[in-house]
Design an enzyme around this catalytic site. Structure first.
Site, short mmCIF file in Angstrom:
data_model
loop_
_atom_site.label_atom_id
_atom_site.label_comp_id
_atom_site.label_asym_id
_atom_site.label_seq_id
_atom_site.Cartn_x
_atom_site.Cartn_y
_atom_site.Cartn_z
N ASP A 30 15.01 -31.02 53.52
CA ASP A 30 14.12 -29.94 53.92
C ASP A 30 14.67 -28.63 53.37
O ASP A 30 15.87 -28.35 53.47
CB ASP A 30 14.03 -29.89 55.46
N ASN A 86 5.43 -33.81 63.21
CA ASN A 86 4.49 -32.88 63.81
C ASN A 86 3.08 -33.28 63.36
O ASN A 86 2.83 -33.39 62.15
CB ASN A 86 4.82 -31.45 63.35
N VAL A 95 2.65 -28.38 56.77
CA VAL A 95 2.30 -28.96 55.47
C VAL A 95 1.34 -30.14 55.69
O VAL A 95 1.67 -31.09 56.42
CB VAL A 95 3.57 -29.44 54.73
N HIS A 99 4.62 -36.33 57.01
CA HIS A 99 6.05 -36.33 56.72
C HIS A 99 6.83 -36.53 58.01
O HIS A 99 6.54 -35.92 59.04
CB HIS A 99 6.50 -35.05 56.02
N HIS A 101 10.25 -36.07 59.99
CA HIS A 101 11.50 -35.30 60.02
C HIS A 101 12.63 -36.20 60.51
O HIS A 101 12.48 -36.87 61.54
CB HIS A 101 11.40 -34.12 60.99
P1 DGP Z 1 6.03 -29.19 59.39
O1 DGP Z 1 6.00 -28.05 60.34
O2 DGP Z 1 6.29 -30.51 60.10
O3 DGP Z 1 4.79 -29.26 58.51
O4 DGP Z 1 7.30 -28.95 58.47
C1 DGP Z 1 7.25 -28.75 57.10
C2 DGP Z 1 8.66 -28.71 56.60
O5 DGP Z 1 8.62 -28.78 55.19
C3 DGP Z 1 9.44 -27.45 56.94
O6 DGP Z 1 10.58 -27.81 57.71
C4 DGP Z 1 9.85 -26.86 55.60
C5 DGP Z 1 9.63 -27.98 54.64
N1 DGP Z 1 9.15 -27.58 53.32
C6 DGP Z 1 8.02 -26.87 53.07
N2 DGP Z 1 7.85 -26.70 51.74
C7 DGP Z 1 8.90 -27.35 51.14
C8 DGP Z 1 9.28 -27.53 49.78
O7 DGP Z 1 8.63 -27.07 48.85
N3 DGP Z 1 10.42 -28.25 49.56
C9 DGP Z 1 11.16 -28.78 50.58
N4 DGP Z 1 12.25 -29.48 50.23
N5 DGP Z 1 10.82 -28.62 51.87
C10 DGP Z 1 9.71 -27.92 52.15
#
Ligand code: DGP
Length: 135
Positions: A30, A86, A95, A99, A101
């Site tokens: 992340d 989430n 996003v 996904h 976590h």
């Molecule tokens: P959520 O709230 O569950 O949709 O969390 C999305 C997560 O994705 C957040 O912890 C940050 C991560 N994230 C967002 N954009 C990127 C990216 O471009 N690259 C990576 N590695 N993580 C990302």
């Protein structure tokens, strides 16, 4: 429709730090970690929530979660994990691509459990909620 950033990551169009990969899923660090080794596991297929995928993909996703946890355990030796996702904006999803976590945990790291996500049980008793499920 605008493609989600995670679909671009799945296609290797955006660089990430990969922790685990197989034919169906990709795991990567992340970009805004809440703990050392905070990792996201995605199906390579497009879909926003768990309801958008057929069983085979979801089985493969759970296998990828297990294999990613094993890799994190091997390299970082955490004392435990929190694992979850989430679901929709009310659940904190930002996003729009499913996904999972994975957060490695260490004794005394100051974090909480799943129970600390929300504490608002509402007016109904547990028995009254159970009644809603009876047909
Ligand atoms: P959520 O709230 O569950 O949709 O969390 C999305 C997560 O994705 C957040 O912890 C940050 C991560 N994230 C967002 N954009 C990127 C990216 O471009 N690259 C990576 N590695 N993580 C990302």
């Amino acid at each position: 429709m605008v493609e989600s950033i995670f679909l671009k990551i799945a296609r290797k169009e955006i660089p990430v730090h990969i922790i685990y990969e197989d034919e169906n899923c990709l795991s990567f660090l992340d970009v805004k970690p809440h703990v050392k080794g905070h990792t996201l596991v995605i199906p390579k297929k497009e879909g926003v929530t768990i309801f958008d995928f057929e069983e085979e993909t979801l089985k493969n996703l759970m296998i990828a979660v297990r294999n990613t946890m094993a890799k994190l355990q091997e390299v970082l030796s955490p004392d435990g994990f929190n694992v979850g996702w989430n679901h929709n904006t009310a659940g904190g999803q930002v996003v729009p691509h499913l996904h999972v976590h994975i957060m490695p945990r260490w004794q005394g790291d100051g974090g909480g459990s799943m129970h600390s996500i929300v504490s608002n049980p509402g007016e109904l008793s547990v028995d009254e909620v159970a009644e809603l499920f009876k047909i």
